[in-house]
Design a protein around this motif. Structure first.
Motif, PDB file in Angstrom:
ATOM      1  N   ASP A   8      37.928  53.892  52.832  1.00  0.00           N
ATOM      2  CA  ASP A   8      39.419  53.225  52.459  1.00  0.00           C
ATOM      3  C   ASP A   8      39.513  51.900  52.515  1.00  0.00           C
ATOM      4  O   ASP A   8      40.314  50.972  52.718  1.00  0.00           O
ATOM      5  N   THR A  10      40.394  48.343  50.603  1.00  0.00           N
ATOM      6  CA  THR A  10      41.529  48.013  50.126  1.00  0.00           C
ATOM      7  C   THR A  10      41.263  46.400  49.670  1.00  0.00           C
ATOM      8  O   THR A  10      40.568  45.758  50.503  1.00  0.00           O
ATOM      9  N   ARG A  12      42.818  42.532  47.710  1.00  0.00           N
ATOM     10  CA  ARG A  12      43.768  41.977  47.099  1.00  0.00           C
ATOM     11  C   ARG A  12      43.609  40.758  46.806  1.00  0.00           C
ATOM     12  O   ARG A  12      42.528  40.121  47.313  1.00  0.00           O
ATOM     13  N   LEU A  17      47.793  43.557  44.788  1.00  0.00           N
ATOM     14  CA  LEU A  17      46.957  44.695  45.094  1.00  0.00           C
ATOM     15  C   LEU A  17      45.976  45.005  43.856  1.00  0.00           C
ATOM     16  O   LEU A  17      46.477  45.309  42.943  1.00  0.00           O
ATOM     17  N   LEU A  19      43.112  47.019  44.690  1.00  0.00           N
ATOM     18  CA  LEU A  19      42.512  48.221  44.995  1.00  0.00           C
ATOM     19  C   LEU A  19      43.023  48.985  46.509  1.00  0.00           C
ATOM     20  O   LEU A  19      43.161  48.175  47.186  1.00  0.00           O
ATOM     21  N   ARG A  20      43.378  50.230  46.293  1.00  0.00           N
ATOM     22  CA  ARG A  20      44.144  50.779  47.701  1.00  0.00           C
ATOM     23  C   ARG A  20      43.382  51.750  48.207  1.00  0.00           C
ATOM     24  O   ARG A  20      43.248  52.830  47.308  1.00  0.00           O
ATOM     25  N   ASP A  21      42.691  51.873  49.363  1.00  0.00           N
ATOM     26  CA  ASP A  21      42.103  53.035  50.004  1.00  0.00           C
ATOM     27  C   ASP A  21      41.030  53.740  49.289  1.00  0.00           C
ATOM     28  O   ASP A  21      40.963  54.789  49.206  1.00  0.00           O
ATOM     29  N   ASP A  56      40.011  43.423  52.467  1.00  0.00           N
ATOM     30  CA  ASP A  56      41.312  43.219  52.833  1.00  0.00           C
ATOM     31  C   ASP A  56      41.608  44.612  53.736  1.00  0.00           C
ATOM     32  O   ASP A  56      42.697  44.624  54.465  1.00  0.00           O
ATOM     33  N   GLY A 217      46.058  49.437  41.557  1.00  0.00           N
ATOM     34  CA  GLY A 217      45.590  49.553  42.910  1.00  0.00           C
ATOM     35  C   GLY A 217      44.898  51.136  43.110  1.00  0.00           C
ATOM     36  O   GLY A 217      44.105  51.170  44.078  1.00  0.00           O
ATOM     37  N   SER A 218      45.060  51.895  41.930  1.00  0.00           N
ATOM     38  CA  SER A 218      44.419  52.986  42.161  1.00  0.00           C
ATOM     39  C   SER A 218      43.275  53.168  41.354  1.00  0.00           C
ATOM     40  O   SER A 218      42.998  52.359  40.514  1.00  0.00           O
TER      41      SER A 218
END
Length: 255
Positions: A8, A10, A12, A17, A19-21, A56, A217-218
């Motif tokens: 997960d 993340t 910033r 953002l 990269l997310r999760d 983050d 972010g994906s």
């Protein structure tokens, strides 16, 4: 064999953002290409994976242990990193610079052994700079300095290497020679390599897996040949891409 894992994760920069999760496992015996547009977070990701930047959100684990909990010296024995830009050591010789790659394996004030010297000389030979050992770093071209930096990484002999634009400043012959060296590490010793690259075709030829940063972010990840297509590359780079199939395999070019 080494294992690097994100759970997960993340990232910033300011309010942006990157990269997310992200949850992905990088295994020994694999070479991963990290692809993304300028400013998509490739270097930030590499620094986070190396433990040089705090995430983050989420975690980075090396061999099952959270990165912040691994002592720096132990981390340096397991993980090597080639930075995009390395400050010049103006008063160091080429051999001294490469030999510094052995320092994580030495005790406090312990001198380098004959084996350390042999590994440094072998690394210089591998990048075709054996005759440059006594030269000052300050006298080298940008491409020659890059090869010295790669030699230091080879001398370090960490089972996991993170390389930020390793073919920067290199001509085509030395680009392919360097990437063959990196690929050989995985095939010979089951090492793990993660490379930030801009050339999609070099990535496809020399890397087994890919992590594609889409800019919102994906990310997509998996065997590189399975996740690369013109639609995805167009999304990443913001331009139409054309795929050409030849005897050399699949090739991608801006349309």
């Amino acid at each position: 064999m080494p294992r690097l894992e994100t759970r997960d994760l993340t990232l910033r920069i300011g309010n942006r953002l990157l990269l997310r999760d992200l949850s992905v496992a990088f295994e020994g015996g694999q070479s991963w290409a990290i692809l993304g547009a300028n400013g998509s977070g490739k270097t930030t990701l590499l620094q986070t994976l190396a433990g040089l930047r705090r995430a983050d959100g989420g975690d980075v684990l090396l061999d099952g242990q959270a990165m912040p909990h691994i002592p720096r010296r132990v981390r340096a024995q397991k993980l090597g990193i080639l930075f995009q830009d390395t400050p010049n050591a103006f008063h160091a010789s080429v051999f001294e610079t490469v030999l510094s790659g052995r320092h994580p394996h030495l005790g406090f004030w312990q001198p380098e052994s004959a084996t350390d010297h042999e590994m440094a000389h072998a690394a210089l030979a591998a990048v075709e700079l054996a005759d440059f050992a006594e030269r000052s770093i300050a006298t080298l071209s940008g491409g020659e300095r890059r090869r010295v930096e790669v030699a230091a990484l080879l001398a370090q002999d960490a089972p996991l290497c993170l390389l930020d634009e390793p073919v920067n400043h290199l001509d085509p012959r030395h680009q392919t020679a360097l990437l063959r060296l990196v690929r050989a590490r995985t095939q010979r010793a089951g090492h793990l390599n993660l490379l930030v690259l801009h050339d999609v075709n070099l990535a496809l030829h020399f890397c087994s897996h890919g992590l594609l940063l889409l800019g919102d972010g994906s990310a997509r990840h998996g065997p590189l040949a399975e996740i690369l297509d013109t639609a995805t590359l167009g999304m990443i780079y913001g331009c139409a891409m054309r795929e050409i199939r030849s005897d050399a395999g699949r090739l991608f070019f801006p349309d």
